[in-house]
Design a protein around this motif. Sequence first.
Motif, PDB file in Angstrom:
ATOM      1  N   THR A 123      69.135   1.847 -69.469  1.00  0.00           N
ATOM      2  CA  THR A 123      69.955   1.219 -70.620  1.00  0.00           C
ATOM      3  C   THR A 123      71.026   1.615 -70.590  1.00  0.00           C
ATOM      4  O   THR A 123      72.415   0.940 -71.007  1.00  0.00           O
ATOM      5  N   ILE A 124      71.368   2.975 -70.684  1.00  0.00           N
ATOM      6  CA  ILE A 124      72.565   3.624 -70.779  1.00  0.00           C
ATOM      7  C   ILE A 124      73.629   3.039 -69.511  1.00  0.00           C
ATOM      8  O   ILE A 124      74.732   3.201 -69.815  1.00  0.00           O
ATOM      9  N   SER A 125      72.925   3.035 -68.252  1.00  0.00           N
ATOM     10  CA  SER A 125      73.752   2.416 -67.112  1.00  0.00           C
ATOM     11  C   SER A 125      74.263   1.064 -67.365  1.00  0.00           C
ATOM     12  O   SER A 125      75.087   0.700 -66.501  1.00  0.00           O
ATOM     13  N   ARG A 126      73.839   0.267 -68.193  1.00  0.00           N
ATOM     14  CA  ARG A 126      74.078  -1.124 -68.186  1.00  0.00           C
ATOM     15  C   ARG A 126      75.341  -1.464 -68.813  1.00  0.00           C
ATOM     16  O   ARG A 126      75.800  -0.584 -69.911  1.00  0.00           O
ATOM     17  N   GLU A 127      76.172  -2.508 -68.460  1.00  0.00           N
ATOM     18  CA  GLU A 127      77.321  -2.907 -69.225  1.00  0.00           C
ATOM     19  C   GLU A 127      77.408  -3.988 -69.959  1.00  0.00           C
ATOM     20  O   GLU A 127      78.402  -4.294 -70.507  1.00  0.00           O
ATOM     21  N   GLU A 128      76.191  -4.538 -70.011  1.00  0.00           N
ATOM     22  CA  GLU A 128      76.085  -5.795 -71.005  1.00  0.00           C
ATOM     23  C   GLU A 128      76.278  -5.267 -72.423  1.00  0.00           C
ATOM     24  O   GLU A 128      75.862  -4.239 -72.669  1.00  0.00           O
ATOM     25  N   ASP A 129      76.946  -6.093 -73.409  1.00  0.00           N
ATOM     26  CA  ASP A 129      77.352  -5.840 -74.702  1.00  0.00           C
ATOM     27  C   ASP A 129      76.062  -5.134 -75.410  1.00  0.00           C
ATOM     28  O   ASP A 129      76.132  -4.198 -76.194  1.00  0.00           O
ATOM     29  N   LYS A 146      65.110  -2.020 -77.925  1.00  0.00           N
ATOM     30  CA  LYS A 146      66.552  -2.154 -77.790  1.00  0.00           C
ATOM     31  C   LYS A 146      66.942  -1.529 -76.300  1.00  0.00           C
ATOM     32  O   LYS A 146      67.985  -1.826 -75.768  1.00  0.00           O
ATOM     33  N   GLY A 147      65.719  -1.216 -75.575  1.00  0.00           N
ATOM     34  CA  GLY A 147      66.172  -0.836 -73.917  1.00  0.00           C
ATOM     35  C   GLY A 147      66.165  -1.664 -72.958  1.00  0.00           C
ATOM     36  O   GLY A 147      66.029  -3.056 -73.563  1.00  0.00           O
ATOM     37  N   PHE A 148      66.408  -1.497 -71.997  1.00  0.00           N
ATOM     38  CA  PHE A 148      66.889  -2.562 -71.025  1.00  0.00           C
ATOM     39  C   PHE A 148      65.620  -3.347 -70.780  1.00  0.00           C
ATOM     40  O   PHE A 148      64.313  -3.228 -70.623  1.00  0.00           O
ATOM     41  N   GLN A 149      65.582  -4.602 -71.037  1.00  0.00           N
ATOM     42  CA  GLN A 149      64.457  -5.675 -71.221  1.00  0.00           C
ATOM     43  C   GLN A 149      63.805  -5.637 -70.019  1.00  0.00           C
ATOM     44  O   GLN A 149      62.543  -5.836 -70.007  1.00  0.00           O
ATOM     45  N   SER A 150      64.481  -5.548 -68.793  1.00  0.00           N
ATOM     46  CA  SER A 150      63.604  -5.633 -67.528  1.00  0.00           C
ATOM     47  C   SER A 150      62.757  -4.497 -67.290  1.00  0.00           C
ATOM     48  O   SER A 150      61.804  -4.569 -66.424  1.00  0.00           O
ATOM     49  N   ALA A 151      62.791  -3.451 -67.989  1.00  0.00           N
ATOM     50  CA  ALA A 151      61.972  -2.312 -67.956  1.00  0.00           C
ATOM     51  C   ALA A 151      61.137  -2.210 -69.155  1.00  0.00           C
ATOM     52  O   ALA A 151      60.564  -0.970 -69.213  1.00  0.00           O
ATOM     53  N   ARG A 152      60.558  -3.334 -69.648  1.00  0.00           N
ATOM     54  CA  ARG A 152      59.980  -3.175 -70.781  1.00  0.00           C
ATOM     55  C   ARG A 152      58.364  -2.822 -70.546  1.00  0.00           C
ATOM     56  O   ARG A 152      57.686  -2.302 -71.480  1.00  0.00           O
ATOM     57  N   LYS A 154      76.261  -1.446 -77.123  1.00  0.00           N
ATOM     58  CA  LYS A 154      75.824  -1.342 -78.250  1.00  0.00           C
ATOM     59  C   LYS A 154      75.149  -0.262 -78.875  1.00  0.00           C
ATOM     60  O   LYS A 154      75.170   0.521 -79.853  1.00  0.00           O
ATOM     61  N   VAL A 155      74.077  -0.170 -78.051  1.00  0.00           N
ATOM     62  CA  VAL A 155      73.081   0.824 -78.410  1.00  0.00           C
ATOM     63  C   VAL A 155      72.985   2.176 -77.459  1.00  0.00           C
ATOM     64  O   VAL A 155      72.078   3.270 -77.585  1.00  0.00           O
ATOM     65  N   ARG A 156      74.084   2.308 -76.667  1.00  0.00           N
ATOM     66  CA  ARG A 156      74.045   3.277 -75.872  1.00  0.00           C
ATOM     67  C   ARG A 156      73.972   4.738 -76.416  1.00  0.00           C
ATOM     68  O   ARG A 156      73.297   5.802 -76.068  1.00  0.00           O
ATOM     69  N   ARG A 157      74.687   4.947 -77.510  1.00  0.00           N
ATOM     70  CA  ARG A 157      74.845   6.211 -78.281  1.00  0.00           C
ATOM     71  C   ARG A 157      73.263   6.566 -78.582  1.00  0.00           C
ATOM     72  O   ARG A 157      72.738   7.563 -78.661  1.00  0.00           O
ATOM     73  N   GLU A 158      72.790   5.389 -79.132  1.00  0.00           N
ATOM     74  CA  GLU A 158      71.255   5.862 -79.934  1.00  0.00           C
ATOM     75  C   GLU A 158      70.349   5.975 -78.645  1.00  0.00           C
ATOM     76  O   GLU A 158      69.629   6.905 -78.922  1.00  0.00           O
ATOM     77  N   ILE A 159      70.394   5.375 -77.699  1.00  0.00           N
ATOM     78  CA  ILE A 159      69.518   5.606 -76.672  1.00  0.00           C
ATOM     79  C   ILE A 159      69.880   6.905 -75.997  1.00  0.00           C
ATOM     80  O   ILE A 159      68.844   7.743 -75.702  1.00  0.00           O
ATOM     81  N   SER A 160      71.244   7.340 -75.903  1.00  0.00           N
ATOM     82  CA  SER A 160      71.334   8.560 -75.616  1.00  0.00           C
ATOM     83  C   SER A 160      70.686   9.657 -76.310  1.00  0.00           C
ATOM     84  O   SER A 160      70.292  10.754 -75.902  1.00  0.00           O
TER      85      SER A 160
END
Length: 169
Positions: A52-58, A152-158, A62-68
């Motif tokens: 998720t953190i590595s993705r560049e999609e909006d 909120k995480g990367f959907q392809s890794a659900r 938007k959730v990068r800080r929370e996921i970090s």
Amino acid sequence: MTKQGKIDYLKLPTNELLDKFGEGSHVPGSGSAAAFSGMLGVELMKTVCKLTISREEDKYVKVRREISIVLEQVEKSKVELIKLFQEDAECFNQVSIHRTERDKAKANGNKKEADRIARLENELMKEATEIPLKIARTCLSLIDYGFVIFDKGFQSARGDSGVAISNLL
């Protein structure tokens, strides 16, 4: 093996560790298995966080800080689960040794010695019971993070976050 001659189960190859769980011995047992399941859940959550953190999609930016922040918290819990995994194996091994000694003393007609050993076993059993409860509390403390990652995480890794939640439960 550790310095004390105890097996460090988490350093065994995966197949060997799995065989240890299934060989019909008391160690490693259900508490260690629960901790291992929690560790696997942690690792799967870390994967989803990192993706998720590595993705560049909006939606991921938007959730990068929370996921970090979630990733930092999840990583801390792995250390606790590793410690509890080993504690469970070592403590229950001592319980089992005392049970064997108690039974030998009974078989030899030494009731006084059997009672003494039984008291020691009971004290160890209190600790052996508390460790799986600590494992459960640690895993349950991660559930909310698992749902954040799932939602909120990367959907392809659900699938990874779903399995993580299942393992933590």
